[in-house]
Scaffold this active site. Structure first.
Site, short mmCIF file in Angstrom:
data_model
loop_
_atom_site.label_atom_id
_atom_site.label_comp_id
_atom_site.label_asym_id
_atom_site.label_seq_id
_atom_site.Cartn_x
_atom_site.Cartn_y
_atom_site.Cartn_z
N LYS A 210 0.84 -1.20 0.00
CA LYS A 210 0.00 0.00 0.00
C LYS A 210 0.87 1.25 0.00
O LYS A 210 0.68 2.16 -0.77
CB LYS A 210 -0.92 -0.06 1.23
CG LYS A 210 -1.90 1.09 1.32
CD LYS A 210 -2.84 0.85 2.50
CE LYS A 210 -3.67 2.08 2.77
NZ LYS A 210 -4.59 1.89 3.90
N GLU A 216 10.59 -4.52 4.72
CA GLU A 216 10.73 -5.91 4.27
C GLU A 216 10.41 -6.04 2.79
O GLU A 216 11.13 -6.68 2.02
CB GLU A 216 9.78 -6.83 5.06
CG GLU A 216 10.12 -6.99 6.52
CD GLU A 216 9.39 -5.99 7.40
OE1 GLU A 216 9.09 -4.86 6.93
OE2 GLU A 216 9.12 -6.31 8.57
N GLY A 271 -4.91 -2.48 5.23
CA GLY A 271 -4.11 -3.61 4.75
C GLY A 271 -4.79 -4.95 5.00
O GLY A 271 -4.88 -5.79 4.10
N ARG A 272 -5.27 -5.17 6.22
CA ARG A 272 -5.85 -6.48 6.55
C ARG A 272 -7.26 -6.65 5.99
O ARG A 272 -7.88 -7.69 6.19
CB ARG A 272 -5.82 -6.70 8.06
CG ARG A 272 -6.45 -5.58 8.88
CD ARG A 272 -6.08 -5.72 10.35
NE ARG A 272 -6.56 -4.61 11.16
CZ ARG A 272 -5.90 -3.46 11.32
NH1 ARG A 272 -4.76 -3.25 10.68
NH2 ARG A 272 -6.38 -2.50 12.09
N GLU A 357 -4.97 -7.65 15.03
CA GLU A 357 -4.47 -6.31 14.69
C GLU A 357 -5.62 -5.31 14.77
O GLU A 357 -5.42 -4.14 15.10
CB GLU A 357 -3.84 -6.31 13.30
CG GLU A 357 -2.92 -5.11 13.08
CD GLU A 357 -2.10 -5.20 11.80
OE1 GLU A 357 -1.03 -4.58 11.76
OE2 GLU A 357 -2.53 -5.84 10.84
N HIS A 388 -5.02 -34.60 17.05
CA HIS A 388 -3.94 -35.46 17.55
C HIS A 388 -2.86 -34.66 18.25
O HIS A 388 -1.76 -35.14 18.46
CB HIS A 388 -3.36 -36.28 16.40
CG HIS A 388 -4.39 -37.17 15.79
ND1 HIS A 388 -4.54 -38.50 16.15
CD2 HIS A 388 -5.38 -36.91 14.89
CE1 HIS A 388 -5.55 -39.01 15.48
NE2 HIS A 388 -6.08 -38.08 14.71
N LYS A 508 9.27 -1.16 14.29
CA LYS A 508 9.87 -0.70 13.04
C LYS A 508 10.87 0.41 13.31
O LYS A 508 11.98 0.43 12.78
CB LYS A 508 8.79 -0.14 12.10
CG LYS A 508 7.87 -1.17 11.49
CD LYS A 508 7.01 -0.50 10.42
CE LYS A 508 5.92 -1.42 9.91
NZ LYS A 508 5.04 -0.80 8.94
#
Ligand code: G6Q
Length: 545
Positions: A210, A216, A271-272, A357, A388, A508
């Site tokens: 965005k 990163e 973003g999410r 978030e 399991h 950050k």
């Protein structure tokens, strides 16, 4: 004139729920079912292709009535209308929150700052569809004239988790002669492994960001450019091998990507909440424009249900209220998301970001501390695998872990008895959690006395069952929208901003400070705490500095 909304714990319904929880909270599901033979059918809802059985939640009719009253007293109706209208409900970033516009059908209209955003959305969707069709048909050629066969999405957080989850979920619908990879981590292993067996001449990178400034993603994008040019040699190749998904045309250009190959979105898409925007370009290339539109239609069906259904029959609202009841009144601190569908293996990870978030907040929208627990911790794995391993704790541990089971009546791959076994397991788990196995039942089986406590299951562990016919693009859209709106509803009740993420920023900033300290030739003066200073020194020494 609207009545001002009281702080959460002063709302009459909250107080009534507190009093009610003291008695109803300890009622056993065995009793609730025994007293009402029709409970299973009565506490089941259906919308947008999803059946939601919430009868195994620890609620009575009174609990539900009080929770619905709380929704009214919290201004949920006004909150929903404000979101759909495009009000700037993301108060700390002063932004509208309009992911619902991303899936509004062509011809609908939502006007923000004088612009019809739905028309803009469809402009971008058409451009994506054209591009996706060309890649799928082998018409989008790489620099050497060979068709693109590999698509690598570079992005992180909201620009990664949705695309990965959707690709995995809808893999059955994907074009199988195309290879898809997703690179997110700044750990070089992620890039190295994703590209190890790829030929640069046939590889397209989608740089999805965005802001187009995320450390990163930009690091991985630069590495990708170097990797591609090491084979293709000519800087002109970037235009054929890199496209961008972003809101930041200036940075896209500065990176060297032609803005003609940029797919835009807007600051009103968080973003999410962006997997159905241009961030979904990899999804569209994988499944094709028609399936992508079916996905959007599934989202939209749930949006319309959420916007129009009365709260008592509103699936996202009920899911949110039950979650709040478990979290704030029964003391459950987490929710296990358990899809009995292997294709949904990344769905819990996707939901972790969406829920935590969004609602992992400690202050209300006006900045005062929230006095109750906000978002629970979401976690999970596909069934039957989890049975399991960690299900033991859910059945017999000391913590209360409400479960969201997700299952499909029909399999994507009908193989012998596999699907009947899968369904039998999910139904059995929900049943066992709710009803357990009493001491008397265990004793009646002739179990030795010393073993009886170990083989007794308390039951009364709440769960919901989400059931759909089959995993399709439309069903996936409905499922994601269900959780989006449930998260929104809880945010309104807690009066928090579900759409900012200031907590992500601090790490950050500190990383930017430490980076030059790690890379400096001579040890710089270190002004951190003694632990961080010592760890920096150790990394420098062992790393050969
Ligand atoms: C999501 C968050 C965050 C964001 C990433 C990537 O809601 O804001 O996960 O999506 O930090 O950001 P960019 O898309 O700007 O690279």
């Amino acid at each position: 004139m609207t009545t001002p909304i009281a702080p959460l714990t002063e709302r009459p319904a909250w107080k009534a729920l507190e009093a009610h929880a003291a008695t109803a909270g300890s009622l056993h599901l065995r009793t609730l079912f025994a007293d009402d033979p029709g409970r299973g059918e009565r506490l089941t809802l259906e919308a947008a292709g999803l059946v939601f059985d919430y009868s195994k939640q620890r609620v009575t009719d009174e609990t539900l009535a009080l929770l619905l009253q709380l929704a009214d007293e919290s201004g949920l109706r006004q909150g929903i209308d404000a979101m759909f209208r495009g009000d700037r409900i993301n108060v700390t970033e002063r932004r509208s929150v309009l992911h619902v516009a991303l899936r509004a059908p062509r011809g609908h209209s939502i006007v923000v700052d004088g612009e019809d955003v739905v028309a803009q959305v469809h402009g971008v969707l058409d451009k994506m569809a054209d591009f996706a069709a060309r890649v799928r048909a082998g018409e989008w050629k790489g620099h050497t004239g060979r068709p693109i066969r590999n698509i690598v999405n570079i992005g992180i957080g909201g620009s990664d988790l949705g695309p990965v989850m959707a690709y995995e979920a809808l893999r059955h619908y994907s074009q199988r002669d195309l290879t898809f990879r997703f690179v997110s981590n700044v750990d070089g292993t992620d890039f190295a492994e994703a590209t190890l067996d790829l030929d640069a001449a046939e590889t397209l990178f989608i740089v999805a960001s965005k802001t187009f400034t995320t450390q990163e993603t930009m690091t991985n994008a630069r590495t990708a450019r170097d990797w591609a040019l090491a084979t293709l040699k000519d800087p002109e190749a970037v235009a054929r091998h890199f496209v961008a998904v972003s809101t930041n045309a200036a940075e896209v250009s500065a990176f060297g990507i032609d803005t003609a190959n940029m797919f835009g979105f807007w600051d009103w898409v968080g973003g999410r909440y962006s997997m159905d925007s241009a961030i979904g370009l990899s999804t569209m290339i994988a499944i094709g424009p028609d399936h992508f539109r079916a996905l959007l239609d599934g989202f939209h069906q749930m949006d319309e249900h959420f916007r129009t259904a009365p709260f008592a029959r509103n699936l996202p609202v009920l899911m949110a209220l039950l979650g709040l009841w478990n979290n704030d009144f029964l003391g459950a601190g987490s929710v296990a998301v358990l899809p009995y569908e292997q294709y949904l293996k990344r769905f819990p990870a996707y939901l972790q970001q969406l829920t935590m978030e969004s609602n992992g907040k400690q202050v209300t929208r006006d900045g005062t501390p929230v006095v109750v627990q906000t978002s629970p911790i979401y976690w999970g794995e596909p069934g039957t695998n989890g049975q399991h391993s960690f299900y033991q704790l859910i059945h017999q541990g000391t913590r209360l872990v409400p479960c969201d089971f997700i299952a499909f009546v029909r399999p994507i791959h009908p193989l012998g008895r596999h699907h009947d076994l899968l369904l039998a397991n999910v139904l059995a788990q929900a049943e066992a959690l709710a009803f357990g196995r009493t001491r008397t039942e265990v004793e009646a089986e002739g179990t030795p006395a010393w073993l009886v406590p170990h083989r007794t299951f308390p039951g009364n562990r709440p769960s919901s069952m989400l059931l759909a016919d089959r995993l399709t693009p439309a069903v996936l859209g409905g499922l994601v929208a269900l959780y989006e709106h449930s998260v929104f509803t809880q945010g309104v009740l807690w009066d928090i901003d579900s759409f900012d993420q200031w907590g992500v920023q601090l790490g950050k900033v500190l990383a930017e400070r430490i980076l030059p300290e790690l890379e400096a030739r001579d040890e710089p003066p270190l002004g951190h705490d003694s632990s961080t200073n010592a760890l920096i020194r150790r990394c420098r020494t062992l790393g050969g500095k």
